[in-house]
Design a protein around this motif. Structure first.
Motif, PDB file in Angstrom:
ATOM      1  N   LYS A   1      36.501  15.682 -90.550  1.00  0.00           N
ATOM      2  CA  LYS A   1      35.617  14.776 -89.806  1.00  0.00           C
ATOM      3  C   LYS A   1      36.436  13.839 -88.917  1.00  0.00           C
ATOM      4  CE  LYS A   1      31.380  14.089 -92.488  1.00  0.00           C
ATOM      5  NZ  LYS A   1      30.245  14.410 -91.680  1.00  0.00           N
TER       6      LYS A   1
ATOM      7  N   LYS B   1      29.587  19.656 -89.353  1.00  0.00           N
ATOM      8  CA  LYS B   1      29.313  20.147 -90.712  1.00  0.00           C
ATOM      9  C   LYS B   1      30.634  20.593 -91.296  1.00  0.00           C
ATOM     10  CE  LYS B   1      24.631  20.730 -90.596  1.00  0.00           C
ATOM     11  NZ  LYS B   1      23.692  20.065 -91.499  1.00  0.00           N
TER      12      LYS B   1
ATOM     13  N   GLU C   1      31.200  20.907 -94.857  1.00  0.00           N
ATOM     14  CA  GLU C   1      31.126  21.172 -96.302  1.00  0.00           C
ATOM     15  C   GLU C   1      31.635  22.558 -96.696  1.00  0.00           C
ATOM     16  OE1 GLU C   1      28.539  20.326 -94.329  1.00  0.00           O
ATOM     17  OE2 GLU C   1      26.710  21.438 -94.862  1.00  0.00           O
ATOM     18  N   SER C   2      31.793  23.469 -95.734  1.00  0.00           N
ATOM     19  CA  SER C   2      32.343  24.800 -96.051  1.00  0.00           C
ATOM     20  C   SER C   2      32.878  25.447 -94.781  1.00  0.00           C
ATOM     21  CB  SER C   2      31.271  25.701 -96.665  1.00  0.00           C
ATOM     22  OG  SER C   2      30.291  26.025 -95.693  1.00  0.00           O
TER      23      SER C   2
ATOM     24  N   VAL D   1      35.774  26.354 -99.825  1.00  0.00           N
ATOM     25  CA  VAL D   1      35.287  25.224-100.619  1.00  0.00           C
ATOM     26  C   VAL D   1      36.272  24.065-100.440  1.00  0.00           C
ATOM     27  CG1 VAL D   1      34.555  24.452-102.914  1.00  0.00           C
ATOM     28  CG2 VAL D   1      34.324  26.865-102.304  1.00  0.00           C
TER      29      VAL D   1
ATOM     30  N   GLN E   1      37.376  17.500 -96.351  1.00  0.00           N
ATOM     31  CA  GLN E   1      36.177  17.293 -95.538  1.00  0.00           C
ATOM     32  C   GLN E   1      36.308  16.011 -94.705  1.00  0.00           C
ATOM     33  OE1 GLN E   1      32.347  17.990 -97.529  1.00  0.00           O
ATOM     34  NE2 GLN E   1      33.458  18.963 -99.211  1.00  0.00           N
ATOM     35  N   ARG E   2      36.815  14.973 -95.351  1.00  0.00           N
ATOM     36  CA  ARG E   2      37.006  13.701 -94.645  1.00  0.00           C
ATOM     37  C   ARG E   2      38.027  13.860 -93.528  1.00  0.00           C
ATOM     38  NH1 ARG E   2      36.833  11.136 -99.405  1.00  0.00           N
ATOM     39  NH2 ARG E   2      39.100  11.070 -99.517  1.00  0.00           N
TER      40      ARG E   2
ATOM     41  N   TYR F   1      36.833  17.002-101.038  1.00  0.00           N
ATOM     42  CA  TYR F   1      36.267  15.883-100.285  1.00  0.00           C
ATOM     43  C   TYR F   1      37.303  15.310 -99.324  1.00  0.00           C
ATOM     44  CZ  TYR F   1      32.063  16.131-103.048  1.00  0.00           C
ATOM     45  OH  TYR F   1      30.899  16.573-103.619  1.00  0.00           O
TER      46      TYR F   1
END
Ligand code: FAD
Length: 106
Positions: A35, A64, A66-67, A25, A31-32, A28
């Motif tokens: 990316k 992807k 997100e996980s 999990v 995740q950023r 954010y």
């Protein structure tokens, strides 16, 4: 110039292992960061035609992040596109943890 095969093997090892240990999990911010990392990676990967293909694929299949599961699956699918283009065997993406994290069950 770098040996594209040797470089590829080492790089896939790094990328799949990184994805296998990405947070289940992610925040954010994480995740950023992932990316940004993948976008930067695709600009500097030191095999020009490989990097160009990768950037092209990433336009229609954005990462992807997100996980852990989503990132691993995305990367497996990207690697399979390269495998297909090179006439290599398609990898079963349900086996990524066995290959890159847990090792074979006995
Ligand atoms: P590799 O493809 O290097 O795979 C290493 C190991 O990963 C395999 O032994 C297998 O256990 C596992 N594996 C295989 N498929 C998957 C999957 N889908 N998911 C998870 N694990 C898997 N070479 C070119 O000639 N042209 C290119 O355009 C090109 N583009 C590339 C783009 C990137 C981003 C990278 C990292 C490499 C690229 N390469 C390219 C190199 C190429 O993909 C191989 O790394 C190289 O040919 C050596 O292949 P290999 O048979 O040793 O196995």
């Amino acid at each position: 110039p770098p040996d594209v095969e040797q470089l590829g093997r080492s790089t896939w090892t790094f990328l799949h292992t990184m994805a296998a240990y990405y947070p289940e999990v992610p925040s954010y911010a994480q995740q950023r960061s992932m990316k940004t990392f993948l976008s930067t990676f695709s600009q500097f990967y030191p095999c020009d035609h490989c990097a160009e293909h990768l950037r092209e694929e990433m336009k229609s299949k954005p990462p992807k992040v997100e996980s852990r599961w989503a990132l691993g699956k995305w990367l497996c699918e990207i690697h399979n596109i390269v495998n297909e283009n090179l006439g290599k065997e398609i990898f079963d993406c349900s086996k990524i943890d066995e290959r890159w994290k847990d090792g074979p069950k006995d």
